[in-house]
Design a protein around this motif. Structure first.
Motif, PDB file in Angstrom:
ATOM      1  N   VAL A  91      44.173  51.508  57.893  1.00 42.63           N
ATOM      2  CA  VAL A  91      43.530  52.461  57.000  1.00 42.63           C
ATOM      3  C   VAL A  91      44.595  53.243  56.263  1.00 42.63           C
ATOM      4  O   VAL A  91      45.352  53.985  56.868  1.00 42.63           O
ATOM      5  CB  VAL A  91      42.625  53.429  57.783  1.00 42.63           C
ATOM      6  N   SER A  92      44.690  53.058  54.945  1.00 45.60           N
ATOM      7  CA  SER A  92      45.742  53.713  54.187  1.00 45.60           C
ATOM      8  C   SER A  92      45.203  54.759  53.249  1.00 45.60           C
ATOM      9  O   SER A  92      45.889  55.227  52.376  1.00 45.60           O
ATOM     10  CB  SER A  92      46.520  52.680  53.367  1.00 45.60           C
ATOM     11  N   ASP A  93      43.936  55.129  53.440  1.00 44.06           N
ATOM     12  CA  ASP A  93      43.349  56.203  52.650  1.00 44.06           C
ATOM     13  C   ASP A  93      42.774  57.185  53.645  1.00 44.06           C
ATOM     14  O   ASP A  93      42.323  56.779  54.713  1.00 44.06           O
ATOM     15  CB  ASP A  93      42.252  55.680  51.731  1.00 44.06           C
ATOM     16  N   PRO A  94      42.801  58.482  53.355  1.00 43.50           N
ATOM     17  CA  PRO A  94      42.258  59.435  54.318  1.00 43.50           C
ATOM     18  C   PRO A  94      40.871  59.026  54.788  1.00 43.50           C
ATOM     19  O   PRO A  94      40.070  58.490  54.043  1.00 43.50           O
ATOM     20  CB  PRO A  94      42.232  60.734  53.517  1.00 43.50           C
ATOM     21  N   SER A  95      40.610  59.288  56.055  1.00 45.57           N
ATOM     22  CA  SER A  95      39.358  58.897  56.686  1.00 45.57           C
ATOM     23  C   SER A  95      38.191  59.651  56.079  1.00 45.57           C
ATOM     24  O   SER A  95      38.384  60.580  55.315  1.00 45.57           O
ATOM     25  CB  SER A  95      39.444  59.220  58.175  1.00 45.57           C
ATOM     26  N   PRO A  96      36.941  59.253  56.416  1.00 43.74           N
ATOM     27  CA  PRO A  96      35.792  59.989  55.892  1.00 43.74           C
ATOM     28  C   PRO A  96      35.971  61.475  56.129  1.00 43.74           C
ATOM     29  O   PRO A  96      36.292  61.910  57.216  1.00 43.74           O
ATOM     30  CB  PRO A  96      34.625  59.425  56.721  1.00 43.74           C
ATOM     31  N   GLY A  97      35.768  62.238  55.089  1.00 43.91           N
ATOM     32  CA  GLY A  97      36.023  63.665  55.163  1.00 43.91           C
ATOM     33  C   GLY A  97      37.361  64.026  54.590  1.00 43.91           C
ATOM     34  O   GLY A  97      37.676  65.190  54.396  1.00 43.91           O
ATOM     35  N   MET A  98      38.202  63.008  54.333  1.00 47.08           N
ATOM     36  CA  MET A  98      39.520  63.264  53.782  1.00 47.08           C
ATOM     37  C   MET A  98      39.502  63.257  52.273  1.00 47.08           C
ATOM     38  O   MET A  98      40.466  63.614  51.638  1.00 47.08           O
ATOM     39  CB  MET A  98      40.510  62.190  54.260  1.00 47.08           C
ATOM     40  N   SER A  99      38.424  62.773  51.657  1.00 48.85           N
ATOM     41  CA  SER A  99      38.374  62.784  50.211  1.00 48.85           C
ATOM     42  C   SER A  99      38.328  64.227  49.749  1.00 48.85           C
ATOM     43  O   SER A  99      37.698  65.063  50.374  1.00 48.85           O
ATOM     44  CB  SER A  99      37.131  62.038  49.706  1.00 48.85           C
ATOM     45  N   GLY A 100      38.988  64.523  48.660  1.00 52.08           N
ATOM     46  CA  GLY A 100      39.030  65.918  48.269  1.00 52.08           C
ATOM     47  C   GLY A 100      39.688  66.107  46.939  1.00 52.08           C
ATOM     48  O   GLY A 100      39.717  65.201  46.104  1.00 52.08           O
ATOM     49  N   PRO A 101      40.246  67.288  46.711  1.00 53.92           N
ATOM     50  CA  PRO A 101      40.813  67.636  45.425  1.00 53.92           C
ATOM     51  C   PRO A 101      41.956  66.726  45.052  1.00 53.92           C
ATOM     52  O   PRO A 101      42.697  66.267  45.905  1.00 53.92           O
ATOM     53  CB  PRO A 101      41.304  69.080  45.640  1.00 53.92           C
TER      54      PRO A 101
ATOM     55  N   THR B 279      57.800  62.857  54.837  1.00 56.40           N
ATOM     56  CA  THR B 279      58.244  62.712  53.451  1.00 56.40           C
ATOM     57  C   THR B 279      59.749  62.912  53.339  1.00 56.40           C
ATOM     58  O   THR B 279      60.434  62.182  52.608  1.00 56.40           O
ATOM     59  CB  THR B 279      57.508  63.722  52.552  1.00 56.40           C
ATOM     60  N   ALA B 280      60.275  63.891  54.051  1.00 60.52           N
ATOM     61  CA  ALA B 280      61.716  64.153  54.020  1.00 60.52           C
ATOM     62  C   ALA B 280      62.517  62.948  54.498  1.00 60.52           C
ATOM     63  O   ALA B 280      63.511  62.544  53.882  1.00 60.52           O
ATOM     64  CB  ALA B 280      62.043  65.377  54.877  1.00 60.52           C
TER      65      ALA B 280
ATOM     66  N   LEU C 104      56.798  59.009  47.746  1.00 59.88           N
ATOM     67  CA  LEU C 104      57.182  60.054  48.685  1.00 59.88           C
ATOM     68  C   LEU C 104      57.090  59.629  50.148  1.00 59.88           C
ATOM     69  O   LEU C 104      58.001  59.861  50.933  1.00 59.88           O
ATOM     70  CB  LEU C 104      56.302  61.289  48.472  1.00 59.88           C
ATOM     71  N   MET C 105      55.971  59.001  50.523  1.00 61.76           N
ATOM     72  CA  MET C 105      55.783  58.602  51.910  1.00 61.76           C
ATOM     73  C   MET C 105      56.014  57.111  52.109  1.00 61.76           C
ATOM     74  O   MET C 105      55.634  56.536  53.125  1.00 61.76           O
ATOM     75  CB  MET C 105      54.398  59.030  52.407  1.00 61.76           C
ATOM     76  N   GLN C 106      56.666  56.484  51.108  1.00 57.30           N
ATOM     77  CA  GLN C 106      57.057  55.079  51.177  1.00 57.30           C
ATOM     78  C   GLN C 106      55.894  54.186  51.612  1.00 57.30           C
ATOM     79  O   GLN C 106      55.967  53.441  52.600  1.00 57.30           O
ATOM     80  CB  GLN C 106      58.256  54.901  52.101  1.00 57.30           C
ATOM     81  N   VAL C 107      54.797  54.279  50.872  1.00 53.38           N
ATOM     82  CA  VAL C 107      53.632  53.444  51.139  1.00 53.38           C
ATOM     83  C   VAL C 107      54.000  51.984  50.906  1.00 53.38           C
ATOM     84  O   VAL C 107      54.511  51.626  49.838  1.00 53.38           O
ATOM     85  CB  VAL C 107      52.455  53.853  50.233  1.00 53.38           C
TER      86      VAL C 107
ATOM     87  N   ILE D 191      47.411  58.973  50.303  1.00 60.15           N
ATOM     88  CA  ILE D 191      47.395  57.664  50.955  1.00 60.15           C
ATOM     89  C   ILE D 191      48.271  57.689  52.211  1.00 60.15           C
ATOM     90  O   ILE D 191      47.876  57.225  53.279  1.00 60.15           O
ATOM     91  CB  ILE D 191      47.883  56.572  49.994  1.00 60.15           C
ATOM     92  N   GLY D 192      49.471  58.243  52.091  1.00 56.47           N
ATOM     93  CA  GLY D 192      50.380  58.288  53.236  1.00 56.47           C
ATOM     94  C   GLY D 192      49.813  59.079  54.396  1.00 56.47           C
ATOM     95  O   GLY D 192      49.941  58.678  55.567  1.00 56.47           O
TER      96      GLY D 192
END
Length: 250
Positions: free
Chosen positions: A11-21, A144-145, A162-165, A192-193
């Motif tokens: 799963v490379s996209d935020p889980s249900p509830g992670m969708s947002g701004p 990210t660092a 940034l998160m080397q997807v 995504i990261g």
């Protein structure tokens, strides 16, 4: 580099509830509801500087090695830096004291533009809130660092941003954000990261060290130092978060 095995943390996209701004204003508004906005004096303390024009040709060269299958890449091959809304350029985003301290640290240590650093911090706080605190802003920023040194246009083989997807393992998610171009966007890459990291946390029963090993594709590598590097950076970031004191207006 982020894990290359799609069956580890698929799963490379935020889980249900992670969708947002998805804009700087939406993230700033959400972060502002959780924390008190900084004073005018604090905002002035962070110099956001002038916007530099991005070089699309350089970005194209940098992403040449990260090409996806034809059906996963948008028809256009130009890679413009996502435009910053005029209102965002006109004034500094309001930052809470702990956020402002993180921005200063990122700018000074990693030679990042203050505006970009502020955007990264705001997105990280908002994404952490969307996970219910299961992934902290300090962990997102620490990954990210280590992954890219806060360089939004960093590439390492087929890992981007940034998160080397790792684009080939998550081509459907990459396509959903506009292909490789989308991975160059600060907010989209962090979203995504963070989603991938959250899935790794679940797979590791929320053991942070185990999740980081999965994120890096080093589950079976007992000699990997990746988790230690991220956790050390996380400690530094959390020290900054807790040591910054509010600045009272004079």
């Amino acid at each position: 580099m982020q894990n290359t095995a799609p069956d580890i943390c698929a799963v490379s996209d935020p889980s249900p509830g992670m969708s947002g701004p998805t804009t700087i204003f939406d993230f700033a508004q959400e972060a502002g509801r959780a924390r008190t906005a900084s004073t005018a004096g604090q905002a002035e303390d962070v110099d956001l500087g002038d916007d530099d024009a991005s070089d699309a040709d350089d970005a194209s060269d940098a992403l040449a090695e990260a090409s996806l299958p034809a059906d996963a890449v948008p028809a256009t091959r130009t890679l413009p830096t996502p435009a910053i809304p005029v209102a965002a350029r006109a004034s500094a985003p309001e930052l809470a004291p702990d956020q402002q301290g993180l921005v200063k640290y990122i700018v000074s240590r990693f030679n990042v533009k203050a505006r970009d650093a502020a955007t990264m911090v705001q997105h990280s706080y908002a994404l952490s809130a969307q996970t219910g605190g299961r992934i902290t802003a300090s962990l997102i920023l620490a990954v990210t660092a280590v992954e890219s040194s806060f360089n939004p246009r960093a590439t390492n083989g087929k890992a981007v941003g940034l998160m080397q997807v790792y684009a080939p393992a998550h081509s459907d998610k990459v396509r959903a954000v506009g292909g490789l171009t989308g991975l160059l966007d600060i907010g989209k890459n962090l979203k995504i990261g963070t989603g991938i990291l959250l899935d790794c946390m679940r797979a590791a029963n929320f053991n942070v060290r185990g999740a980081l090993a999965r994120y890096n594709g080093a589950v079976s590598d007992a000699t990997s130092t990746y988790p230690d590097k991220v956790l050390l950076e996380k400690v530094k970031l959390e020290h900054i978060q807790t040591s910054v004191q509010p600045i009272n207006p004079t």
